[in-house]
Write an enzyme that holds these catalytic residues in place. Structure first.
Site, PDB file in Angstrom:
ATOM      1  N   ASP A 263      -8.501 -24.285 -28.254  1.00 48.17           N
ATOM      2  CA  ASP A 263      -8.469 -23.622 -26.947  1.00 48.17           C
ATOM      3  C   ASP A 263      -7.614 -22.365 -26.936  1.00 48.17           C
ATOM      4  O   ASP A 263      -7.594 -21.640 -25.940  1.00 48.17           O
ATOM      5  CB  ASP A 263      -7.872 -24.584 -25.911  1.00 48.17           C
ATOM      6  CG  ASP A 263      -8.942 -25.354 -25.165  1.00 48.17           C
ATOM      7  OD1 ASP A 263     -10.068 -24.853 -25.079  1.00 48.17           O
ATOM      8  OD2 ASP A 263      -8.621 -26.437 -24.658  1.00 48.17           O
TER       9      ASP A 263
ATOM     10  N   GLN B 115      -8.116 -32.006 -22.779  1.00 50.61           N
ATOM     11  CA  GLN B 115      -8.787 -31.524 -21.574  1.00 50.61           C
ATOM     12  C   GLN B 115      -7.778 -31.407 -20.426  1.00 50.61           C
ATOM     13  O   GLN B 115      -7.004 -32.327 -20.162  1.00 50.61           O
ATOM     14  CB  GLN B 115      -9.932 -32.487 -21.194  1.00 50.61           C
ATOM     15  CG  GLN B 115     -10.779 -32.020 -20.024  1.00 50.61           C
ATOM     16  CD  GLN B 115     -11.596 -30.761 -20.321  1.00 50.61           C
ATOM     17  OE1 GLN B 115     -11.954 -30.494 -21.464  1.00 50.61           O
ATOM     18  NE2 GLN B 115     -11.870 -29.968 -19.300  1.00 50.61           N
TER      19      GLN B 115
ATOM     20  N   LYS C 201     -19.187 -31.182 -24.291  1.00 52.08           N
ATOM     21  CA  LYS C 201     -18.668 -30.642 -25.554  1.00 52.08           C
ATOM     22  C   LYS C 201     -19.115 -31.521 -26.725  1.00 52.08           C
ATOM     23  O   LYS C 201     -19.518 -31.023 -27.770  1.00 52.08           O
ATOM     24  CB  LYS C 201     -17.137 -30.534 -25.490  1.00 52.08           C
ATOM     25  CG  LYS C 201     -16.671 -29.440 -24.514  1.00 52.08           C
ATOM     26  CD  LYS C 201     -15.179 -29.489 -24.192  1.00 52.08           C
ATOM     27  CE  LYS C 201     -14.853 -28.513 -23.045  1.00 52.08           C
ATOM     28  NZ  LYS C 201     -13.449 -28.525 -22.632  1.00 52.08           N
TER      29      LYS C 201
HETATM   30  N1  GUN Z   1     -10.166 -27.468 -18.209  1.00 45.74           N
HETATM   31  C1  GUN Z   1     -10.849 -26.462 -17.643  1.00 45.74           C
HETATM   32  N2  GUN Z   1     -11.078 -25.485 -18.550  1.00 45.74           N
HETATM   33  C2  GUN Z   1     -10.521 -25.902 -19.704  1.00 45.74           C
HETATM   34  C3  GUN Z   1     -10.439 -25.343 -21.011  1.00 45.74           C
HETATM   35  O1  GUN Z   1     -10.911 -24.237 -21.285  1.00 45.74           O
HETATM   36  N3  GUN Z   1      -9.778 -26.082 -21.932  1.00 45.74           N
HETATM   37  C4  GUN Z   1      -9.239 -27.295 -21.640  1.00 45.74           C
HETATM   38  N4  GUN Z   1      -8.606 -27.947 -22.615  1.00 45.74           N
HETATM   39  N5  GUN Z   1      -9.305 -27.846 -20.451  1.00 45.74           N
HETATM   40  C5  GUN Z   1      -9.956 -27.146 -19.494  1.00 45.74           C
END
Ligand code: GUN
Length: 283
Positions: free
Chosen positions: A119, A96, A52
């Site tokens: 998210d 995350q 990211k």
């Molecule tokens: N872990 C796996 N997929 C995601 C996601 O889309 N967002 C976040 N914050 N953690 C994740």
């Protein structure tokens, strides 16, 4: 032989359009800033977060990462969330997931400012999804809808079976696909490992989306010939990413995601889309 749902290609196209929007903001003396909070040393999570940040770097987006130790307390994690909430350089951020055992994930997510929730996982934003109101959409569900639309896979009016009901994919995806929007409007069934007639239900799907994280769970014998099959589950064998979709499925389905370059790049592109949108609104 199924055609590939080429997420890498679709995401690259989306990122080109998003890079233009970032450049327009920068030309006006504005910027885009993403924050990430990673807790602990889970290898895949660290890799996702690093990707990211490298996406941001590639696109002229500022990014700030906070990495807390695995034994960070609930209060320390919430303090990091509050700092991101208050940081004017951060337009949107994420925590995350999964968080280490013992941490109350819902309590952490609830402390994210809803307008900075990249998210779409804050209860306010999930509520907007339930209502069909505008708001940031969870990245993987939004990415899957876009991936299917980009390949002109028919979804509206079709039977979509989602395997898994986790908070980041299965649950929000079911709401999104059942909603009255272009590329959605589907009849949606959510199944999980405890469902008795699992195989029978999956076999009745026009579109199968598996977010179970069980390698090889979707085998050719439970796929209707001509169905589209999307693997959104992540599981690892050492450093190798495994798919929920068994290789033989490509002999039955008309569309299938590759093991690498399917849903993953779409999730990342949607994250960038959400942070760019947040920045366009704010500064
Ligand atoms: N872990 C796996 N997929 C995601 C996601 O889309 N967002 C976040 N914050 N953690 C994740």
């Amino acid at each position: 032989m199924a055609e590939l749902l080429d997420g890498a290609r679709v995401a690259a196209r989306m990122k080109m359009e998003l890079a233009d929007r970032v450049a327009r903001l920068r030309a006006q003396g504005r910027y885009v800033g993403l924050g990430t909070i990673l807790v602990g040393d889970d290898g895949p999570s660290a890799t996702y977060v690093a990707l990211k940040h490298s996406d941001c770097h590639e696109m002229g987006i500022e990014s700030i990462g906070v990495h807390l130790p695995a034994d960070a307390s609930q209060d320390e994690i919430i303090a990091a969330v509050e700092e991101m909430n208050d940081n004017p350089l951060v337009h949107a951020f994420l925590v995350q997931l999964p968080l280490p055992d013992g941490v109350d994930t819902e309590q952490v997510l609830q402390r994210i400012r809803p307008d900075k929730d990249v998210d779409g996982l804050h209860p306010v934003n999930l509520g907007k999804l339930v209502l069909g109101a505008p708001g940031p959409l969870p990245c993987t569900p939004a990415g899957i809808v876009e991936l299917l639309a980009a390949h002109r896979v028919e979804v509206e009016g079709q039977h979509v079976v989602i395997i898994g009901r986790g908070i980041t994919v299965g649950r929000p995806l079911a709401l999104l696909l059942a909603s009255k929007r272009p590329g959605c409007n589907a009849a949606v069934t959510v199944v999980h490992s405890g469902v008795e007639s699992f195989a029978e239900i999956v076999r009745s799907a026009d579109v199968i989306i598996s977010a179970a994280g069980v390698p090889g769970l979707v085998t050719a014998d439970i796929v209707k010939p001509g169905a589209a099959v999307v693997g959104a589950g992540t599981s690892w064998s050492g450093k190798k990413l495994l798919s929920d979709i068994d290789l033989e499925v490509e002999n039955v389905a008309s569309w299938v995601t590759p093991r690498i370059g399917g849903v993953g790049p779409m999730t990342r592109a949607m994250l960038i889309a959400n942070v760019v949108r947040a920045a366009e609104k704010i500064n």
